[in-house]
Design a protein around this motif. Structure first.
Motif, PDB file in Angstrom:
ATOM      1  N   THR A   8     -39.918  -3.715  15.324  1.00 38.27           N
ATOM      2  CA  THR A   8     -40.424  -5.082  15.280  1.00 38.27           C
ATOM      3  C   THR A   8     -41.580  -5.251  16.266  1.00 38.27           C
ATOM      4  OG1 THR A   8     -38.884  -5.840  16.986  1.00 38.27           O
ATOM      5  CG2 THR A   8     -38.119  -5.896  14.691  1.00 38.27           C
ATOM      6  N   PHE A   9     -42.148  -6.455  16.282  1.00 37.54           N
ATOM      7  CA  PHE A   9     -43.215  -6.751  17.238  1.00 37.54           C
ATOM      8  C   PHE A   9     -42.730  -6.560  18.672  1.00 37.54           C
ATOM      9  CE2 PHE A   9     -45.079  -9.870  20.133  1.00 37.54           C
ATOM     10  CZ  PHE A   9     -46.419  -9.508  20.081  1.00 37.54           C
ATOM     11  N   GLU A  10     -41.492  -6.961  18.934  1.00 36.03           N
ATOM     12  CA  GLU A  10     -40.949  -6.831  20.287  1.00 36.03           C
ATOM     13  C   GLU A  10     -40.881  -5.371  20.706  1.00 36.03           C
ATOM     14  OE1 GLU A  10     -39.719  -8.786  17.934  1.00 36.03           O
ATOM     15  OE2 GLU A  10     -40.349 -10.686  18.861  1.00 36.03           O
ATOM     16  N   LEU A  42     -47.018   5.249  16.131  1.00 34.47           N
ATOM     17  CA  LEU A  42     -45.976   4.605  15.346  1.00 34.47           C
ATOM     18  C   LEU A  42     -46.180   4.948  13.881  1.00 34.47           C
ATOM     19  CD1 LEU A  42     -43.583   2.640  15.411  1.00 34.47           C
ATOM     20  CD2 LEU A  42     -45.213   0.751  15.304  1.00 34.47           C
ATOM     21  N   CYS A  43     -45.156   5.539  13.233  1.00 36.24           N
ATOM     22  CA  CYS A  43     -45.313   5.963  11.840  1.00 36.24           C
ATOM     23  C   CYS A  43     -43.965   5.951  11.122  1.00 36.24           C
ATOM     24  CB  CYS A  43     -45.936   7.357  11.764  1.00 36.24           C
ATOM     25  SG  CYS A  43     -45.009   8.635  12.638  1.00 36.24           S
ATOM     26  N   ASN A  44     -44.032   6.066   9.788  1.00 36.70           N
ATOM     27  CA  ASN A  44     -42.845   5.974   8.949  1.00 36.70           C
ATOM     28  C   ASN A  44     -42.777   7.167   8.002  1.00 36.70           C
ATOM     29  OD1 ASN A  44     -40.668   4.946   7.318  1.00 36.70           O
ATOM     30  ND2 ASN A  44     -42.183   4.148   5.893  1.00 36.70           N
ATOM     31  N   MET A  45     -41.593   7.786   7.904  1.00 37.68           N
ATOM     32  CA  MET A  45     -41.372   8.872   6.951  1.00 37.68           C
ATOM     33  C   MET A  45     -40.388   8.469   5.862  1.00 37.68           C
ATOM     34  SD  MET A  45     -43.128  11.680   7.364  1.00 37.68           S
ATOM     35  CE  MET A  45     -42.133  13.036   6.725  1.00 37.68           C
ATOM     36  N   ASP A 101     -42.101  -3.532  10.878  1.00 41.33           N
ATOM     37  CA  ASP A 101     -42.445  -4.916  10.539  1.00 41.33           C
ATOM     38  C   ASP A 101     -43.927  -5.143  10.800  1.00 41.33           C
ATOM     39  OD1 ASP A 101     -42.468  -7.564   9.951  1.00 41.33           O
ATOM     40  OD2 ASP A 101     -41.288  -8.212  11.690  1.00 41.33           O
ATOM     41  N   VAL A 102     -44.743  -4.666   9.867  1.00 37.12           N
ATOM     42  CA  VAL A 102     -46.198  -4.737  10.026  1.00 37.12           C
ATOM     43  C   VAL A 102     -46.679  -6.180  10.011  1.00 37.12           C
ATOM     44  CG1 VAL A 102     -48.409  -4.044   9.015  1.00 37.12           C
ATOM     45  CG2 VAL A 102     -46.499  -2.439   9.046  1.00 37.12           C
ATOM     46  N   ALA A 103     -46.009  -7.026   9.243  1.00 38.20           N
ATOM     47  CA  ALA A 103     -46.432  -8.430   9.164  1.00 38.20           C
ATOM     48  C   ALA A 103     -46.442  -9.086  10.544  1.00 38.20           C
ATOM     49  CB  ALA A 103     -45.510  -9.190   8.217  1.00 38.20           C
ATOM     50  N   SER A 104     -45.449  -8.752  11.367  1.00 36.95           N
ATOM     51  CA  SER A 104     -45.388  -9.351  12.707  1.00 36.95           C
ATOM     52  C   SER A 104     -46.487  -8.818  13.613  1.00 36.95           C
ATOM     53  CB  SER A 104     -44.023  -9.083  13.338  1.00 36.95           C
ATOM     54  OG  SER A 104     -43.855  -7.706  13.640  1.00 36.95           O
ATOM     55  N   ARG A 151     -46.580   2.640   5.886  1.00 36.60           N
ATOM     56  CA  ARG A 151     -46.132   3.240   4.631  1.00 36.60           C
ATOM     57  C   ARG A 151     -45.845   4.718   4.846  1.00 36.60           C
ATOM     58  NH1 ARG A 151     -47.117  -0.374   0.379  1.00 36.60           N
ATOM     59  NH2 ARG A 151     -48.346  -2.161   1.049  1.00 36.60           N
ATOM     60  N   ILE A 152     -45.261   5.360   3.831  1.00 34.88           N
ATOM     61  CA  ILE A 152     -44.801   6.731   3.990  1.00 34.88           C
ATOM     62  C   ILE A 152     -45.954   7.649   4.398  1.00 34.88           C
ATOM     63  CG2 ILE A 152     -45.005   7.143   1.509  1.00 34.88           C
ATOM     64  CD1 ILE A 152     -42.566   9.022   1.804  1.00 34.88           C
ATOM     65  N   MET A 153     -45.817   8.289   5.541  1.00 38.57           N
ATOM     66  CA  MET A 153     -46.935   8.965   6.173  1.00 38.57           C
ATOM     67  C   MET A 153     -47.383  10.228   5.439  1.00 38.57           C
ATOM     68  SD  MET A 153     -47.212  10.372  10.102  1.00 38.57           S
ATOM     69  CE  MET A 153     -45.700  11.353  10.001  1.00 38.57           C
ATOM     70  N   ASN A 154     -46.428  11.080   5.049  1.00 40.57           N
ATOM     71  CA  ASN A 154     -46.841  12.377   4.521  1.00 40.57           C
ATOM     72  C   ASN A 154     -47.573  12.272   3.187  1.00 40.57           C
ATOM     73  OD1 ASN A 154     -44.532  11.616   3.176  1.00 40.57           O
ATOM     74  ND2 ASN A 154     -43.496  13.587   3.356  1.00 40.57           N
TER      75      ASN A 154
END
Length: 581
Positions: free
Chosen positions: A432-434, A445-448, A456-459, A492-495
């Motif tokens: 999250t933003f926090e 910061l990344c996502n697999m 939470d990119v919107a925040s 979004r999915i990094m690879n």
């Protein structure tokens, strides 16, 4: 050379005192203690280039002459501020300037044209070539026609088709199982009469699957499940072959849903309506059920390969809202144990390197989730020397992480000190933003995981955070304090966004998808009810057998007595459905 010099080359250097006079411009080296070991015949010739030797009969010292030291003028006291102070001042001034620009122009984003030119330069061709310099125009507003006068498609630039065809040919070489399935089943045309709407990543590997389905008799229409992962040249190559495909890199959300509607042939000719869906993430299934329920209810079935899409299907099933059979490819053995584990194991390092050029050895990394994706990431990161922490909600997965040598923590315990955070949970709001606010400067910061909701990119799109695109799919986020973190592919999915997946692994998953479609299409009435089903074990084993020849692997065969003892058939399946590989 004198005997004294001969003795000198047979020594180990035993220096006890090394002094350089404050005014003298020479270095006095004590007498060298001789030894009969470790001879170095080049020592004298080496030193002679830099020193003046005393007479050979009196080698008590060596004098090495240095050039005069150039004195620099003393700087005033204001120049002696700490590096940290100067750095912070520079950052703060920079942030003030960026915030001033930000207030006038909102978020600083690269235009679609700039993004495309960056991607095209990576792929090795000029985006202006043959495009009439219209890359700043949405593909929806361009005339779309291929060499055969076919117009039922929408891609970035049809003139890049030749380059895309080369990409597909390279992928075919590394997808032996899927190509073997194509050769074995092409004559029988098991998908003759199937009309498949697909929504997956549009890559060279997916193109091999799409063309395989067509060779097996199917008619297809396709869109992308991710706005960043499409390879534009591959989409162009498919369109050049008269395949209705609607996809390009950097789609807007509105364009994304428009492409999905075109894959369903909404507002198109009435003579084509899908009878099957191949989905990755559940977006096409959701859209079809919501906007065209009559088409959805008439489908023979849907094949889903992602954890996000499977969650949605099970939710529909629990509420009795699922009106068609669904095949769960994500939890099949060949998907879970190979795509989720080995693909992520090989691609996570490549993705991080492509995006950040970061040195990974010694970095502190948090992997959120220790499922198959998390396991693959941890194994790879451990191999390059990362210090790894794992967060988990499941005590079984947490115990596995502990016994694999990883520290299981709560994110709050390490958030301020870690260098990289990788999400792999399939959940939402994991970061999250926090959390982001507590990261240190330079943290990545990344996502697999498949879902783009884990971060939470919107925040993070708050007015006091400055967004900068520094490279394709890489953003710098600068906070009010001057701290800056790196976000990859907007969560979004990094690879897949960074085009770093091994084709061989995709061949395994694609073969599973193709067989799932064939099984659902030919299933007699009553075999599958309106529920979610796992792929039959026998089919999993068949997919694996298609890929063994690539390793020159030879299976051992059971004799009749052994088969009777185990209670299995000689040709399989060899494990019960409850077996955990």
């Amino acid at each position: 050379m004198s005997s004294e010099n001969s003795d000198l080359v047979k020594n180990e250097i035993g220096m006890k005192n090394l002094s350089l006079g404050s005014k003298n411009e020479s270095l006095t080296i004590p007498k060298l203690e001789t030894s009969t070991h470790h001879q170095n015949p080049n020592l004298i010739s080496y030193l002679s280039n830099y020193s003046s030797l005393d007479s050979p009969s009196n080698l008590n010292t060596l004098t090495v002459n240095f050039p005069p030291i150039q004195q620099r003028p003393r700087l005033s006291d204001k120049h002696y501020r700490s590096k940290e102070s100067r750095r912070n001042s520079t950052i703060i001034e920079g942030v003030k300037q960026k915030r001033k620009e930000h207030s006038n122009t909102n978020t600083q984003k690269l235009t679609d044209n700039q993004q495309q030119k960056t991607l095209d330069s990576v792929n090795g061709y000029d985006s202006n070539e043959g495009s009439d310099n219209e890359d700043d125009i949405s593909p929806r507003n361009k005339e779309q026609v291929n060499k055969n006068k076919f117009t039922d498609f929408c891609v970035r630039n049809i003139e890049h088709a030749e380059h895309g065809r080369k990409e597909i040919e390279i992928a075919e070489q590394e997808m032996p199982g899927l190509m073997s399935l194509r050769r074995r089943a092409e004559a029988d045309k098991p998908l003759m009469g199937a009309k498949i709407s697909g929504c997956t990543h549009i890559t060279a590997q997916t193109a091999v699957l799409i063309e395989t389905l067509i060779r097996l008799g199917a008619e297809v229409r396709w869109s992308a499940c991710n706005i960043y992962s499409t390879q534009n040249e591959v989409a162009a190559a498919l369109a050049q072959e008269n395949i209705p495909i609607f996809s390009w890199t950097n789609e807007t959300d509105e364009e994304f849903w428009w492409c999905i509607s075109k894959a369903l042939n909404m507002n198109g000719s009435s003579d084509w309506s899908p009878n099957m869906i191949l989905d990755d993430g559940g977006d096409l299934t959701y859209y079809c059920q919501k906007h065209t329920p009559n088409i959805f209810n008439s489908l023979k079935g849907v094949v889903e390969e992602s954890v996000t899409g499977i969650h949605r299907l099970y939710q529909l099933s629990r509420t009795n809202a699922l009106t068609i059979p669904a095949m769960n490819v994500n939890d099949s053995v060949t998907k879970t144990k190979f795509d989720n584990l080995y693909l992520c194991k090989e691609s996570v390092i490549d993705s991080l390197k492509r995006c950040t050029d970061a040195m990974l050895g010694g970095k502190q990394v948090v992997v959120c989730g220790y499922g198959e994706v998390g396991k693959g990431c941890c194994q790879s990161l451990k191999a390059v020397g990362c210090v790894i922490y794992v967060t988990e909600i499941d005590p079984i997965c947490a115990l596995q992480a502990c016994m694999d040598g990883f520290k299981v923590v709560r994110l709050e315990e390490v958030i301020k000190s870690v260098d990289i955070i990788i999400t792999a949970t399939g959940n939402k709001g994991v970061i999250t933003f926090e959390h982001a606010e507590k990261l240190k400067t330079g943290a990545i910061l990344c996502n697999m995981g498949h879902s783009n909701t884990e971060i939470d990119v919107a925040s993070l799109h708050q007015s006091d955070i400055i967004w900068e695109d520094v490279r394709l799919n890489v953003q710098h986020l600068t906070f009010r304090s001057g701290k800056r973190i790196v976000l990859i592919a907007e969560g979004r999915i990094m690879n897949l966004c960074c085009s770093s997946v091994p084709s061989f692994i995709i061949s395994i998953t694609a073969s599973t998808q193709a067989l799932g479609l064939i099984d659902l299409f030919h299933a007699p009435p009553g075999r599958y009810k309106n529920d979610v089903y796992l792929l039959p074990k026998k089919m999993d084993e068949y997919v694996a057998s298609l890929h063994l020849p690539a390793f020159d692997a030879h299976l051992t065969e059971l004799n009749d007595e052994q088969c009777q003892f185990l209670g299995i058939n000689k040709s399989g399946p060899f494990k019960p459905n409850y077996y955990r590989y």
